[in-house]
Design a protein around this motif. Structure first.
Motif, PDB file in Angstrom:
ATOM      1  N   LYS A 125      27.695   2.840  14.460  1.00  0.00           N
ATOM      2  CA  LYS A 125      28.686   3.712  13.817  1.00  0.00           C
ATOM      3  C   LYS A 125      28.506   5.179  14.196  1.00  0.00           C
ATOM      4  N   GLY A 126      27.488   5.488  15.032  1.00  0.00           N
ATOM      5  CA  GLY A 126      27.358   6.828  15.573  1.00  0.00           C
ATOM      6  C   GLY A 126      26.369   7.737  14.884  1.00  0.00           C
ATOM      7  N   TYR A 127      25.792   7.327  13.772  1.00  0.00           N
ATOM      8  CA  TYR A 127      24.787   8.164  13.129  1.00  0.00           C
ATOM      9  C   TYR A 127      23.403   7.608  13.436  1.00  0.00           C
ATOM     10  N   MET A 128      22.386   8.437  13.215  1.00  0.00           N
ATOM     11  CA  MET A 128      21.009   8.023  13.451  1.00  0.00           C
ATOM     12  C   MET A 128      20.336   7.756  12.111  1.00  0.00           C
ATOM     13  N   ILE A 129      19.422   6.800  12.118  1.00  0.00           N
ATOM     14  CA  ILE A 129      18.812   6.349  10.871  1.00  0.00           C
ATOM     15  C   ILE A 129      17.324   6.093  11.071  1.00  0.00           C
ATOM     16  N   PHE A 130      16.554   6.399  10.030  1.00  0.00           N
ATOM     17  CA  PHE A 130      15.132   6.059  10.000  1.00  0.00           C
ATOM     18  C   PHE A 130      14.826   5.473   8.625  1.00  0.00           C
ATOM     19  N   PRO A 131      14.333   4.228   8.560  1.00  0.00           N
ATOM     20  CA  PRO A 131      13.960   3.641   7.270  1.00  0.00           C
ATOM     21  C   PRO A 131      12.541   4.053   6.879  1.00  0.00           C
ATOM     22  N   TYR A 132      12.423   4.793   5.786  1.00  0.00           N
ATOM     23  CA  TYR A 132      11.093   5.169   5.309  1.00  0.00           C
ATOM     24  C   TYR A 132      10.383   3.944   4.740  1.00  0.00           C
ATOM     25  N   ALA A 133       9.074   3.949   4.832  1.00  0.00           N
ATOM     26  CA  ALA A 133       8.199   2.955   4.200  1.00  0.00           C
ATOM     27  C   ALA A 133       8.523   1.527   4.599  1.00  0.00           C
ATOM     28  N   SER A 134       8.824   1.310   5.868  1.00  0.00           N
ATOM     29  CA  SER A 134       9.108  -0.052   6.343  1.00  0.00           C
ATOM     30  C   SER A 134       7.937  -0.988   6.107  1.00  0.00           C
ATOM     31  N   LYS A 160       0.838  -1.194   0.000  1.00  0.00           N
ATOM     32  CA  LYS A 160       0.000   0.000   0.000  1.00  0.00           C
ATOM     33  C   LYS A 160       0.877   1.249   0.000  1.00  0.00           C
ATOM     34  N   ALA A 161       0.268   2.397  -0.294  1.00  0.00           N
ATOM     35  CA  ALA A 161       0.992   3.669  -0.241  1.00  0.00           C
ATOM     36  C   ALA A 161       1.295   4.004   1.217  1.00  0.00           C
ATOM     37  N   ILE A 162       2.490   4.491   1.474  1.00  0.00           N
ATOM     38  CA  ILE A 162       2.932   4.782   2.840  1.00  0.00           C
ATOM     39  C   ILE A 162       3.242   6.269   2.961  1.00  0.00           C
ATOM     40  N   VAL A 163       2.648   6.925   3.942  1.00  0.00           N
ATOM     41  CA  VAL A 163       2.915   8.328   4.224  1.00  0.00           C
ATOM     42  C   VAL A 163       3.609   8.408   5.582  1.00  0.00           C
ATOM     43  N   THR A 164       4.679   9.179   5.648  1.00  0.00           N
ATOM     44  CA  THR A 164       5.408   9.364   6.905  1.00  0.00           C
ATOM     45  C   THR A 164       5.543  10.854   7.160  1.00  0.00           C
ATOM     46  N   SER A 165       5.095  11.296   8.325  1.00  0.00           N
ATOM     47  CA  SER A 165       5.246  12.714   8.668  1.00  0.00           C
ATOM     48  C   SER A 165       6.688  12.979   9.095  1.00  0.00           C
ATOM     49  N   LYS A 207       9.832  -3.905  -1.854  1.00  0.00           N
ATOM     50  CA  LYS A 207      10.078  -2.691  -2.620  1.00  0.00           C
ATOM     51  C   LYS A 207      11.380  -2.791  -3.407  1.00  0.00           C
ATOM     52  N   LYS A 208      11.517  -1.950  -4.407  1.00  0.00           N
ATOM     53  CA  LYS A 208      12.691  -1.951  -5.286  1.00  0.00           C
ATOM     54  C   LYS A 208      13.776  -1.008  -4.794  1.00  0.00           C
ATOM     55  N   MET A 209      13.438  -0.138  -3.857  1.00  0.00           N
ATOM     56  CA  MET A 209      14.417   0.795  -3.285  1.00  0.00           C
ATOM     57  C   MET A 209      14.124   0.952  -1.809  1.00  0.00           C
ATOM     58  N   GLN A 210      15.116   1.416  -1.053  1.00  0.00           N
ATOM     59  CA  GLN A 210      14.917   1.668   0.369  1.00  0.00           C
ATOM     60  C   GLN A 210      15.414   3.063   0.699  1.00  0.00           C
ATOM     61  N   PRO A 211      14.494   3.999   0.923  1.00  0.00           N
ATOM     62  CA  PRO A 211      14.913   5.346   1.334  1.00  0.00           C
ATOM     63  C   PRO A 211      15.126   5.419   2.848  1.00  0.00           C
ATOM     64  N   PHE A 212      16.184   6.124   3.255  1.00  0.00           N
ATOM     65  CA  PHE A 212      16.507   6.319   4.657  1.00  0.00           C
ATOM     66  C   PHE A 212      16.678   7.800   4.942  1.00  0.00           C
ATOM     67  N   LEU A 213      16.350   8.196   6.162  1.00  0.00           N
ATOM     68  CA  LEU A 213      16.709   9.502   6.680  1.00  0.00           C
ATOM     69  C   LEU A 213      17.902   9.263   7.599  1.00  0.00           C
ATOM     70  N   PHE A 214      18.983   9.999   7.391  1.00  0.00           N
ATOM     71  CA  PHE A 214      20.164   9.911   8.243  1.00  0.00           C
ATOM     72  C   PHE A 214      20.382  11.252   8.918  1.00  0.00           C
TER      73      PHE A 214
END
Length: 182
Positions: free
Chosen positions: A93-102, A75-80, A107-114
């Motif tokens: 490794k010391g950075y923070m990460i959020f996987p969009y559209a978990s 389904k379509a995923i919306v993340t605020s 899926k064919k791609m995996q977008p992350f917020l770092f």
């Protein structure tokens, strides 16, 4: 929970983890479980407790119900913006990460917020199959790709073959960027 559902839950956990390019050890450490336990769950050798599912879902940026659902995996995923910021997880490794559209599976791609902070990122380089697209939302960083170093600032982007060794070092006190793995 029937054995058939258990098999699907393990497969879903493994799919989420591998799509996020996370190791068994990283997920295990974040959950407070052993690497062996995560492997057993993913390979349907054990039935996870609800408490364990809650931990795994939180680490993978999803919900227990999403892990258990039979339907709606595409389904379509919306993340605020607030959700992404609130659910950032600090890596080894010391950075923070959020996987969009978990919740969007297969899926064919995996977008992350770092989010990376100066002095907190452990210098390292990695390589893996696929391609990456990096877009700097705010701040500045150095990105090493092979033997070449790039300085990226707010609004800059970089697309590269992820088989090349690569890594980042924040230049500004904090850098926020989107990294899309394909």
């Amino acid at each position: 929970m029937t054995p058939a559902n258990t098999l699907e839950v393990g497969a879903r956990i493994k799919l989420l983890r591998t799509n996020q390019k996370r190791t068994l050890q990283e997920v295990a450490d974040s959950c407070g479980l052993s690497k062996s336990m995560i492997s057993k769950i993913e390979n349907d050798k054990t039935i996870p407790s609800v408490a364990t599912l809650v931990k795994i879902a939180a680490v993978l940026g999803t919900s227990v119900s999403s892990l258990l659902e039979q339907e709606g995996w595409n389904k379509a995923i919306v993340t605020s913006r607030n959700t992404a910021i609130e659910k950032l997880v600090k890596t080894e490794k010391g950075y923070m990460i959020f996987p969009y559209a978990s919740e969007y599976h297969d899926k064919k791609m995996q977008p992350f917020l770092f989010v990376a902070r100066k002095g907190e990122v452990i210098p390292h380089q990695l390589s893996h199959e696929g391609e990456e697209f990096v877009f700097v939302v705010e701040g500045s960083m150095k990105m090493q790709i092979g033997d070449t170093e790039y300085v990226l600032k707010t609004g800059d982007s970089l697309y590269f073959n992820a088989l090349q060794k690569h890594g980042i070092i924040p230049i500004s006190n904090e850098v926020t960027y989107i990294d899309i793995f394909v």
